[in-house]
Design an enzyme around this catalytic site. Sequence first.
Site, PDB file in Angstrom:
ATOM      1  N   GLU A 115      59.244  -1.186 -30.517  1.00  0.00           N
ATOM      2  CA  GLU A 115      57.877  -1.101 -31.361  1.00  0.00           C
ATOM      3  C   GLU A 115      57.323  -2.305 -31.491  1.00  0.00           C
ATOM      4  O   GLU A 115      56.043  -2.331 -31.343  1.00  0.00           O
ATOM      5  CB  GLU A 115      58.493  -0.361 -32.731  1.00  0.00           C
ATOM      6  CG  GLU A 115      58.803   1.060 -32.249  1.00  0.00           C
ATOM      7  CD  GLU A 115      57.572   2.076 -31.683  1.00  0.00           C
ATOM      8  OE1 GLU A 115      56.269   1.748 -32.200  1.00  0.00           O
ATOM      9  OE2 GLU A 115      57.807   2.798 -30.786  1.00  0.00           O
TER      10      GLU A 115
ATOM     11  N   CYS B 263      45.218  10.532 -21.767  1.00  0.00           N
ATOM     12  CA  CYS B 263      43.994  10.236 -22.708  1.00  0.00           C
ATOM     13  C   CYS B 263      43.665   8.665 -22.998  1.00  0.00           C
ATOM     14  O   CYS B 263      43.847   8.242 -23.872  1.00  0.00           O
ATOM     15  CB  CYS B 263      44.331  10.700 -23.933  1.00  0.00           C
ATOM     16  SG  CYS B 263      42.786  11.008 -25.182  1.00  0.00           S
TER      17      CYS B 263
ATOM     18  N   CYS C 188      41.176  14.322 -18.047  1.00  0.00           N
ATOM     19  CA  CYS C 188      40.960  15.569 -19.016  1.00  0.00           C
ATOM     20  C   CYS C 188      41.445  16.756 -18.368  1.00  0.00           C
ATOM     21  O   CYS C 188      41.857  17.691 -18.901  1.00  0.00           O
ATOM     22  CB  CYS C 188      39.658  15.647 -19.493  1.00  0.00           C
ATOM     23  SG  CYS C 188      39.023  14.479 -20.564  1.00  0.00           S
TER      24      CYS C 188
ATOM     25  N   CYS D  44      45.247  17.347 -18.753  1.00  0.00           N
ATOM     26  CA  CYS D  44      45.500  17.119 -20.336  1.00  0.00           C
ATOM     27  C   CYS D  44      46.053  18.452 -20.871  1.00  0.00           C
ATOM     28  O   CYS D  44      45.087  19.495 -20.889  1.00  0.00           O
ATOM     29  CB  CYS D  44      44.532  16.509 -20.938  1.00  0.00           C
ATOM     30  SG  CYS D  44      44.892  16.356 -22.559  1.00  0.00           S
TER      31      CYS D  44
ATOM     32  N   CYS E 122      40.123  20.509 -27.507  1.00  0.00           N
ATOM     33  CA  CYS E 122      39.587  19.085 -27.707  1.00  0.00           C
ATOM     34  C   CYS E 122      38.162  19.083 -27.848  1.00  0.00           C
ATOM     35  O   CYS E 122      37.482  19.334 -26.797  1.00  0.00           O
ATOM     36  CB  CYS E 122      40.275  18.183 -26.409  1.00  0.00           C
ATOM     37  SG  CYS E 122      39.444  16.432 -26.509  1.00  0.00           S
TER      38      CYS E 122
END
Length: 353
Positions: A42, A200, A207, A210, A216
């Site tokens: 991370e 995205c 899209c 997606c 959305c």
Amino acid sequence: MASVAGGSDPFVAHLLHWFDGHGRHDLPWQHPRTPYRVWLSEIMLQQTQVATVIPYFLKFLHHFPTLPDLAAAENDAVMAQWAGLGYYARARNLHAAAKRCVADHGGELPRDLDALHALPGIGRSTAGAILSQAWKDPFAILDGNVKRVLTRYHGIEGFPGLPAVERPLWALADAHVAQVPVGRMADYTQAQMDLGATLCTRSRPSCVICPLQERCVARREGRTAELPTAKPSKVLPEREAVAVLLQDGQGRTLLQKRPETGIWASLWTLPQADTGLAMQDWFDAHVDGALEDAQALPVLQHTFSHYRLQLQVLRARVSGLKVDHPMLRWVAAGDMPALGLPAPIRKLLEAVL
């Protein structure tokens, strides 16, 4: 399709279903998915792409396989393994946090949001990512990828780096987490990051494939190019500086350790000054030799987050130092890989030496 508690959140259900078939399941920090490995990944992934991080992650783990190993390491050893990854404050904070864990938490990362957040370099989102992936605890994340997904899906306007925009985004992230099925938190956290990184995306999002496209707002209203709202642009200022590449009779190069704060903090680099006059004064005080006949190398250009640096490097052969100094060291070419050097300086030295 993955089931959702109460079946009330299509965002979670569609995202998990997509992740099962298209998400990233073979990242090195997922096998095994220990708190230390998750935390390290991370930190490395902050402002850095997965493909860049993987070799650094594996190399870093080879040298520091456990948290106590990292805590016990010398600063130079840590910075040497981080060198080239950039944003070096991450490495300093990582090292400091490891020492804190050994001192206060028995050599382990604490399984507590506030305790994690209190460690150097761990913000709220990173703490949530560690808890959700290492222990599958129900905590939200809000990194750049997730902000982009949520602002588009919910139609949230305004630059998401502003507190007034970030607060409602956190509320939405927490609401979605509350609907994640038991045992799927690690997958859900990874799914959000994967969707933002692969579909995205910031520009030209995919899209049409997606899993969230039907609900959305940005997709429905044709606003994917507008959301998230961009940060107001500013022109980076230009700064000039002078550095010296000095070699002694043995062919060793003089390196100087930077202060613990500021640009390239705690790294070894070439002695540097803001002006030629300041460099001459430094040279006269520390070096046995002459700078008048130094060779001017091509100007090194490097862009930091807040300014663009034009660094004029002067190369000269000198006799040595007038006095020993703890922040100055003569280094043979073969010993440089063991020191943390900024990537542009390392490339310069490799090309010249």
